[in-house]
Write an enzyme that holds these catalytic residues in place. Structure first.
Site, short mmCIF file in Angstrom:
data_model
loop_
_atom_site.label_atom_id
_atom_site.label_comp_id
_atom_site.label_asym_id
_atom_site.label_seq_id
_atom_site.Cartn_x
_atom_site.Cartn_y
_atom_site.Cartn_z
N LYS A 28 0.82 -1.22 0.00
CA LYS A 28 0.00 0.00 0.00
C LYS A 28 0.86 1.27 0.00
CE LYS A 28 -0.76 0.06 5.00
NZ LYS A 28 -0.08 1.25 5.45
N THR A 29 2.00 1.23 0.68
CA THR A 29 2.85 2.44 0.71
C THR A 29 3.34 2.76 -0.70
OG1 THR A 29 3.54 1.66 2.88
CG2 THR A 29 4.68 3.57 2.01
N ASP A 214 -3.85 7.18 4.92
CA ASP A 214 -3.35 5.83 5.13
C ASP A 214 -4.01 5.25 6.39
OD1 ASP A 214 -1.82 3.61 4.90
OD2 ASP A 214 -0.01 4.48 5.76
N GLU A 215 -4.05 3.92 6.51
CA GLU A 215 -4.60 3.25 7.70
C GLU A 215 -6.00 3.79 8.03
OE1 GLU A 215 -3.21 0.74 8.76
OE2 GLU A 215 -1.04 0.91 8.65
N GLN A 245 -7.61 -5.31 9.68
CA GLN A 245 -6.53 -4.92 10.60
C GLN A 245 -6.96 -3.77 11.51
OE1 GLN A 245 -2.34 -5.14 9.12
NE2 GLN A 245 -3.31 -5.25 7.13
N ARG A 602 2.37 -10.95 10.09
CA ARG A 602 3.70 -10.33 10.24
C ARG A 602 4.78 -11.28 9.72
NH1 ARG A 602 2.16 -6.16 9.53
NH2 ARG A 602 0.17 -7.19 9.37
#
Length: 674
Positions: A28-29, A214-215, A245, A602
């Site tokens: 996503k970044t 973002d997020e 998330q 993770r």
């Protein structure tokens, strides 16, 4: 690396509102950075008309670095990449007049806030820590829901909420009188300002013509309102998030905001990023199957092209000491055989209290480790106290520093005195410290409060004058005059703790002395320069410990979000721990499942779960059940450790021989390389 078709679509869609549902590890970044470049290079946007908003300073720093790599310095001039709170602060700094505030407002951190609430509510809460924590989070939730004290009082049902609303009113009045803002105000004030002031709203809508968030699943009500008011009817924005998330409901985050978005913006374009570039196929299969047990508005399934990967292991330990031994033993062997770095390993747990035994085992085995989210030197209360004294010595207008020290150590200057001083200072447009010398103050404030206040500020003024001539002596006199050491012994949990805290104060004092004196390498500094350096160091050091050292990483599942590690140990997979007992009681298991999902995703290559047959909790011996999440995983992909097999002598010999053969082969290989 080229963008995949979904990423490309997300980058190029710029004509309306856009929601990018980005699964864990789906790049996503990259999408956000490429989209910023696309807006500037292909769509004719100027950098100063674009803002990218994220949640943590660390994420903002990373994004800035990524954008700087993609675009040159010239192209990014004026681009705003910041946290929600920094964006709010920008608005307040420019619009303080419209908000009816003085230009030099101060910021309260959580420690300042706790101290003030403790004093204001002494009559009712009598310093009860649990109640104070509940009050703090209730006020925070009210502010996040855009409610002022009057609205909070009107909506209060229970006696507790009525009392809390009353305390909120006192707190609100006090902050206004002293020209101070707390963390939640940084979102609340701009949102309310945009709501009621059309001129200001249009000015900001013109300034920020494209917004990236973002997020997005972590936004609360006020942050969502702020986004809506900023993008206006033009609705040129991209929000990136993952409903799976969302793990911060206790901080007011509302995953429902993803659903609201499609209601508020019917023409919303939804783009899913489902290819994961981080984990093996088996790890993703487990994550997908686990999270499918939660209800979903948007369905998505992660996939990977990195191969299926090794089985997921489940280790059963006798108790928590044995669990720490097993994990550290496994880790040492794995590290030795695979010649890995220690920083390739993460031990993730649900609660901070679980880290202690792992720390002890790692220390005993001399394995370097790092706990994320530990306290930095500069955020310790005694260091913040001393720095606040130094800040007032070098800047009489620093109201938040003045408020921190005025009654630390206690000197009979209570909230009522401070509120009156604050009101007087506001009318006179002066700082609190300077206002305390006004002759006219006596008409407003009298008695013991006034004499205690003036005794303190006159003494501080004398020290400040001395500091101009001989700063080291002045600071030494300051620490002595405060009798700070006795205060530490009175307020610390034990004499040992007080001694440690005084050691920290002396450490700061000796650093300061060195900086004032200068050295062969450095010029002598003024006291003001030293204080600025320390304050910046505090800001920096919060992100400073991020440097890449070769250490095993220990952290809570909450802290692990956004990170990745080749080998992950997810410990304490038991009912009552994960899912946490309080979430089971409150029927909020869905969020705990999302937390387990974050933990699983993770891991890049190997994932090991652990659980105990017995565990001590609050001094009581429990026999926990395995976590329901372990049982929801695809059992074919899990390798449960069964009871120890009885190994025959022949098997033992074969195993020993093949082990030796392995070692010989490794040695031969090593010799060939030489």
């Amino acid at each position: 690396m080229r963008l995949n078709p979904s990423q490309q679509h997300a980058v190029e869609f710029v004509t309306g509102p856009c929601l990018v549902l980005a699964g864990a590890g789906s790049g996503k970044t990259r999408v956000i950075t490429n989209k910023i470049a696309h807006l500037i290079r292909q769509c004719g946007y100027q950098a100063r008309h674009i803002a990218a908003v994220t949640f943590t300073n660390k994420a903002a720093r990373e994004m800035k670095a990524r954008v700087a790599q993609t675009l040159g310095r010239k192209e990014t001039r004026g681009l705003l990449i910041a946290t929600f709170h920094t964006l709010g602060l920008e608005v307040i700094k420019r619009e303080y007049a419209a908000l009816g505030m003085k230009a030099n407002f101060s910021l309260f951190d959580d420690q300042d806030q706790a101290a003030l609430l403790n004093e204001l509510t002494e009559t009712w809460l009598e310093g009860d820590k649990t109640q104070l924590q509940q009050l703090t989070s209730t006020i925070s939730n009210w502010k996040n829901d855009l409610m002022d004290p009057l609205q909070a009082a009107a909506s209060a049902q229970s006696e507790r909420d009525k009392l809390f609303a009353h305390c909120y009113g006192l707190y609100h009045d006090h902050l206004r009188a002293c020209n101070v803002l707390d963390f939640d105000d940084l979102i609340l004030l701009p949102t309310l300002l945009f709501k009621r002031n059309e001129e200001v709203r249009e000015r900001w809508q013109n300034r920020l013509r494209y917004l990236l968030v973002d997020e997005y699943q972590d936004t609360n009500t006020s942050q969502y309102e702020l986004i809506k008011l900023l993008v206006g009817a033009r609705a040129r924005f991209t929000v990136v998030g993952d409903d799976d998330q969302s793990i911060y409901s206790w901080r007011g985050a509302r995953p429902q905001n993803l659903v609201l978005l499609s209601q508020d913006f019917p023409q919303l374009e939804v783009i899913k990023l489902e290819q994961n570039y981080r984990s093996s196929g088996r790890i993703l299969k487990a994550a997908n199957i686990l999270i499918a047990n939660n209800p979903h508005v948007f369905e998505k399934k992660l996939f990977s092209e990195l191969g299926y990967g090794s089985e997921l292991k489940v280790i059963t330990a006798n108790n928590e000491d044995h669990e720490a031994e097993r994990v550290v033993g496994e880790l040492i062997a794995h590290h030795f055989i695979n010649k890995t770095q220690y920083s390739d390993y993460a031990i993730l747990y649900r609660g901070n209290h679980q880290s202690r035994l792992f720390e002890k085992m790692l220390m005993q085995n001399r394995i370097p480790y790092r706990i994320s989210g530990g306290t930095s030197f500069f955020s310790r209360p005694e260091i913040k106290d001393l720095l606040a004294y130094l800040r007032v010595l070098t800047n009489a207008d620093d109201d938040s520093a003045f408020l921190r020290i005025v009654n630390t150590p206690k000197r009979e200057i209570g909230p009522a005195t401070l509120q009156k001083l604050g009101e007087w200072a506001n009318v006179r447009n002066k700082s609190l410290f300077t206002a305390s010398f006004d002759l006219g103050l006596e008409a407003h404030l009298s008695g013991r409060g006034l004499s205690s206040l003036q005794r303190f500020t006159h003494w501080m003024r004398d020290i400040a004058q001395q500091a101009e001539r001989e700063p080291v002596a002045a600071v030494r006199d300051l620490i002595h005059g405060l009798d700070y050491e006795s205060w530490l012994y009175e307020t610390s949990t034990s004499p040992k703790a007080a001694e440690m805290r005084m050691k920290n104060v002396n450490q700061l004092f000796s650093w300061m002395t060195e900086m004032l004196a200068g050295s062969d390498l450095d010029e002598p500094m003024t006291l003001t320069q030293v204080v600025t350096r320390f304050t910046l160091r505090d800001m920096m050091e919060r992100g400073e410990n991020e440097e890449e050292l070769d250490q095993v990483q220990l952290m809570t599942l909450h802290a692990s979000k956004g990170l990745e590690f080749p080998y992950v140990y997810l410990v304490g997979m038991e009912e009552g721990l994960l899912p946490h007992q309080s979430s089971i009681d409150e029927d909020n298991v869905d969020e705990e499942r999302r937390l387990a999902y974050v933990g699983i995703t993770r891991a890049q290559r190997e994932l090991i779960f652990t659980l105990c047959k017995e565990r001590r909790q609050y001094g009581e011996l429990m026999r926990p059940e395995p976590s329901r999440f372990l049982l929801e995983l695809p059992q074919d992909d899990l390798q449960w450790e069964t009871a120890r097999k009885v190994v025959s002598a022949q098997e033992r010999m074969q195993k020993g021989q093949s082990h030796l053969a392995n070692l010989r082969a490794q040695l031969a290989q090593a010799r060939d390389k030489e």
